[in-house]
Design a protein around this motif. Structure first.
Motif, short mmCIF file in Angstrom:
data_model
loop_
_atom_site.label_atom_id
_atom_site.label_comp_id
_atom_site.label_asym_id
_atom_site.label_seq_id
_atom_site.Cartn_x
_atom_site.Cartn_y
_atom_site.Cartn_z
N UNK A 1 41.64 81.99 64.72
CA UNK A 1 41.54 80.63 64.93
C UNK A 1 41.65 80.10 63.29
N UNK A 2 42.74 79.23 63.28
CA UNK A 2 43.16 78.75 61.94
C UNK A 2 41.77 77.61 61.15
N UNK A 3 41.56 78.10 60.07
CA UNK A 3 40.37 77.37 59.44
C UNK A 3 40.35 77.11 57.90
N UNK A 4 39.51 76.20 57.47
CA UNK A 4 39.38 76.31 56.04
C UNK A 4 37.96 75.84 55.91
N UNK A 5 37.37 76.32 54.80
CA UNK A 5 35.94 76.07 54.14
C UNK A 5 36.12 75.15 53.13
N UNK A 6 35.35 73.96 53.18
CA UNK A 6 35.12 73.02 52.28
C UNK A 6 34.02 72.71 51.81
N UNK A 7 33.83 72.60 50.32
CA UNK A 7 32.52 72.03 49.83
C UNK A 7 32.36 70.66 50.02
N UNK A 8 31.60 70.10 50.97
CA UNK A 8 31.84 68.67 51.33
C UNK A 8 30.62 68.08 50.34
N UNK A 9 29.87 68.84 49.79
CA UNK A 9 28.46 68.25 49.06
C UNK A 9 28.88 67.64 47.53
N UNK A 10 27.80 67.57 46.94
CA UNK A 10 27.79 67.09 45.40
C UNK A 10 27.50 68.05 44.52
N UNK A 11 27.02 69.46 44.92
CA UNK A 11 26.63 70.47 44.04
C UNK A 11 27.50 71.57 44.23
N UNK A 12 27.42 72.57 43.51
CA UNK A 12 27.98 73.90 43.55
C UNK A 12 27.42 74.45 45.04
N UNK A 13 28.29 74.84 45.84
CA UNK A 13 27.67 75.52 47.08
C UNK A 13 27.63 77.08 46.89
#
Length: 198
Positions: A143-155
Protein backbone atom coordinates in the motif's frame (compact mmCIF):
# COMPACT_ATOMS: atom_id res chain seq x y z
CA UNK A 1 -9.67 -4.73 19.38
CA UNK A 2 -8.18 -2.55 16.63
CA UNK A 3 -4.60 -1.33 16.99
CA UNK A 4 -5.79 1.99 15.56
CA UNK A 5 -7.99 2.53 18.63
CA UNK A 6 -5.55 1.18 21.20
CA UNK A 7 -3.43 3.37 23.44
CA UNK A 8 -0.49 1.48 24.88
CA UNK A 9 -0.06 2.91 28.36
CA UNK A 10 1.65 1.41 31.38
CA UNK A 11 -0.81 -0.45 33.62
CA UNK A 12 -3.96 0.02 31.51
CA UNK A 13 -4.91 -3.64 31.76
CA UNK A 14 -4.91 -4.24 28.01
CA UNK A 15 -4.25 -7.61 26.37
CA UNK A 16 -0.99 -9.44 27.24
CA UNK A 17 0.59 -8.58 23.88
CA UNK A 18 -0.12 -4.86 24.35
CA UNK A 19 1.01 -5.01 27.99
CA UNK A 20 4.38 -6.42 26.91
CA UNK A 21 4.90 -3.61 24.43
CA UNK A 22 3.61 -1.08 26.93
CA UNK A 23 6.14 -2.33 29.48
CA UNK A 24 8.96 -2.13 26.96
CA UNK A 25 8.07 1.33 25.64
CA UNK A 26 6.39 3.19 28.50
CA UNK A 27 7.62 1.65 31.74
CA UNK A 28 11.34 2.15 31.20
CA UNK A 29 12.16 -1.47 30.40
CA UNK A 30 13.98 -2.48 27.22
CA UNK A 31 12.80 -5.94 26.24
CA UNK A 32 13.25 -6.65 22.53
CA UNK A 33 11.81 -10.18 23.01
CA UNK A 34 8.51 -8.73 24.26
CA UNK A 35 8.43 -6.21 21.44
CA UNK A 36 9.15 -8.93 18.86
CA UNK A 37 6.32 -11.09 20.27
CA UNK A 38 3.97 -8.12 20.15
CA UNK A 39 4.89 -7.35 16.53
CA UNK A 40 4.45 -11.00 15.50
CA UNK A 41 1.00 -11.07 17.11
CA UNK A 42 0.01 -7.75 15.58
CA UNK A 43 1.12 -8.70 12.08
CA UNK A 44 -0.99 -11.85 12.29
CA UNK A 45 -4.16 -9.87 12.98
CA UNK A 46 -6.56 -8.62 10.30
CA UNK A 47 -7.38 -4.91 10.50
CA UNK A 48 -10.30 -3.05 8.85
CA UNK A 49 -9.66 0.50 7.61
CA UNK A 50 -12.22 3.18 6.55
CA UNK A 51 -12.06 4.19 2.87
CA UNK A 52 -11.53 7.78 1.70
CA UNK A 53 -11.03 9.34 -1.74
CA UNK A 54 -8.03 11.22 -3.11
CA UNK A 55 -4.45 10.21 -3.67
CA UNK A 56 -1.32 11.03 -1.71
CA UNK A 57 -0.19 13.15 -4.65
CA UNK A 58 -3.47 15.13 -4.42
CA UNK A 59 -2.80 15.86 -0.73
CA UNK A 60 0.74 17.01 -1.52
CA UNK A 61 -0.32 19.15 -4.52
CA UNK A 62 -3.10 20.79 -2.47
CA UNK A 63 -0.58 21.85 0.18
CA UNK A 64 -2.17 19.63 2.83
CA UNK A 65 1.21 17.91 3.27
CA UNK A 66 4.79 19.14 2.76
CA UNK A 67 5.92 18.66 -0.83
CA UNK A 68 9.51 17.60 -0.10
CA UNK A 69 10.33 14.38 1.78
CA UNK A 70 13.00 14.58 4.47
CA UNK A 71 14.97 11.87 6.19
CA UNK A 72 14.62 11.58 9.98
CA UNK A 73 16.98 13.66 12.15
CA UNK A 74 18.59 10.42 13.31
CA UNK A 75 18.10 6.70 12.81
CA UNK A 76 19.55 3.97 15.01
CA UNK A 77 19.46 0.28 14.18
CA UNK A 78 18.31 -1.36 17.44
CA UNK A 79 18.13 -4.94 16.23
CA UNK A 80 18.91 -6.79 13.00
CA UNK A 81 18.50 -10.56 12.86
CA UNK A 82 18.67 -12.91 9.87
CA UNK A 83 16.98 -16.23 10.53
CA UNK A 84 15.34 -18.89 8.34
CA UNK A 85 15.39 -16.72 5.21
CA UNK A 86 13.86 -13.68 6.95
CA UNK A 87 15.30 -10.40 8.23
CA UNK A 88 13.93 -8.76 11.37
CA UNK A 89 14.85 -5.09 11.53
CA UNK A 90 14.09 -2.70 14.43
CA UNK A 91 14.91 1.00 13.94
CA UNK A 92 14.61 3.95 16.33
CA UNK A 93 14.18 7.35 14.64
CA UNK A 94 13.64 11.05 15.35
CA UNK A 95 11.55 13.09 12.88
CA UNK A 96 11.30 16.91 12.96
CA UNK A 97 7.82 18.52 13.11
CA UNK A 98 6.22 19.14 9.73
CA UNK A 99 8.41 16.64 7.82
CA UNK A 100 7.37 13.52 5.96
CA UNK A 101 8.77 10.38 4.37
CA UNK A 102 8.80 9.83 0.62
CA UNK A 103 5.75 8.01 -0.75
CA UNK A 104 6.66 4.36 -0.31
CA UNK A 105 5.41 0.79 0.02
CA UNK A 106 6.49 -2.14 2.17
CA UNK A 107 7.04 -5.62 0.71
CA UNK A 108 5.95 -7.08 4.05
CA UNK A 109 3.83 -5.41 6.72
CA UNK A 110 5.44 -3.34 9.46
CA UNK A 111 4.57 -1.51 12.66
CA UNK A 112 5.52 1.95 13.97
CA UNK A 113 5.30 2.71 17.72
CA UNK A 114 5.61 6.32 18.87
CA UNK A 115 7.37 7.12 22.16
CA UNK A 116 7.37 10.94 21.88
CA UNK A 117 5.28 13.43 19.91
CA UNK A 118 2.87 12.32 17.21
CA UNK A 119 2.90 10.88 13.72
CA UNK A 120 0.15 10.61 11.10
CA UNK A 121 0.14 7.76 8.60
CA UNK A 122 -1.39 8.67 5.23
CA UNK A 123 -2.20 5.59 3.15
CA UNK A 124 -3.77 5.32 -0.26
CA UNK A 125 -7.53 4.74 0.07
CA UNK A 126 -7.91 5.08 3.86
CA UNK A 127 -8.45 7.88 6.36
CA UNK A 128 -5.30 9.35 7.97
CA UNK A 129 -4.21 7.51 11.11
CA UNK A 130 -2.92 9.93 13.78
CA UNK A 131 -1.07 8.44 16.73
CA UNK A 132 0.68 9.93 19.75
CA UNK A 133 3.27 8.74 22.27
CA UNK A 134 2.31 5.28 23.53
CA UNK A 135 0.40 4.40 20.33
CA UNK A 136 1.31 2.18 17.38
CA UNK A 137 0.09 1.94 13.81
CA UNK A 138 0.16 -0.93 11.34
CA UNK A 139 1.61 -0.54 7.82
CA UNK A 140 0.23 -3.20 5.44
CA UNK A 141 2.27 -4.56 2.56
CA UNK A 142 1.85 -3.22 -0.97
CA UNK A 143 0.00 0.00 0.00
CA UNK A 144 1.34 3.45 -0.94
CA UNK A 145 1.88 5.58 2.17
CA UNK A 146 3.80 8.35 3.92
CA UNK A 147 4.60 8.99 7.58
CA UNK A 148 4.21 12.64 8.62
CA UNK A 149 5.17 14.34 11.90
CA UNK A 150 1.91 16.20 12.46
CA UNK A 151 2.91 17.39 15.95
CA UNK A 152 4.77 20.39 17.33
CA UNK A 153 7.74 18.49 18.78
CA UNK A 154 10.31 16.02 17.46
CA UNK A 155 8.63 12.62 17.08
CA UNK A 156 10.58 9.62 18.37
CA UNK A 157 9.47 6.18 17.25
CA UNK A 158 10.36 2.54 16.66
CA UNK A 159 9.83 0.85 13.27
CA UNK A 160 9.53 -2.95 13.21
CA UNK A 161 9.97 -4.89 9.95
CA UNK A 162 10.24 -8.58 9.07
CA UNK A 163 10.93 -9.27 5.39
CA UNK A 164 12.44 -11.92 3.10
CA UNK A 165 16.23 -12.04 3.09
CA UNK A 166 17.40 -10.23 -0.03
CA UNK A 167 14.22 -8.11 0.08
CA UNK A 168 13.59 -4.59 1.31
CA UNK A 169 11.90 -2.94 4.27
CA UNK A 170 10.79 0.02 2.14
CA UNK A 171 10.48 0.81 -1.59
CA UNK A 172 10.25 4.48 -2.63
CA UNK A 173 7.52 4.99 -5.26
CA UNK A 174 7.43 8.79 -5.30
CA UNK A 175 8.58 10.34 -8.58
CA UNK A 176 11.22 8.09 -10.13
CA UNK A 177 11.99 6.56 -6.75
CA UNK A 178 15.59 6.12 -5.70
CA UNK A 179 16.73 5.79 -9.33
CA UNK A 180 16.75 9.55 -9.83
CA UNK A 181 19.98 11.15 -8.61
CA UNK A 182 20.43 14.83 -7.80
CA UNK A 183 16.83 15.29 -6.68
CA UNK A 184 14.86 15.83 -3.50
CA UNK A 185 14.79 12.08 -2.78
CA UNK A 186 18.60 11.69 -2.54
CA UNK A 187 18.70 12.45 1.19
CA UNK A 188 15.80 10.10 1.93
CA UNK A 189 17.04 7.26 -0.31
CA UNK A 190 20.49 7.22 1.31
CA UNK A 191 18.87 6.51 4.66
CA UNK A 192 18.32 2.76 4.90
CA UNK A 193 20.42 -0.08 3.40
CA UNK A 194 17.22 -2.16 3.19
CA UNK A 195 15.43 0.33 0.96
CA UNK A 196 14.89 -0.60 -2.65
CA UNK A 197 17.42 0.81 -5.10
CA UNK A 198 16.77 -0.31 -8.69
Amino acid sequence: MSIFATNLRCGDGVSPEFSMLSSALQCGRSNIGSITLFVSTLLASVLAMPVVSGTLEDLIRSGALPSVPKKPSSVFKIDHVKQKGRVTLVLFSDREPGTRTAIHTHDDAGVTCIVQGEMTLYMEGVSPIRKQAGDCYYMPSGVRMIGFNSGKVVAKFYDFFNFKEGGTSLSVVEGKGCDSKGGVLDEFCALNPYMQHH
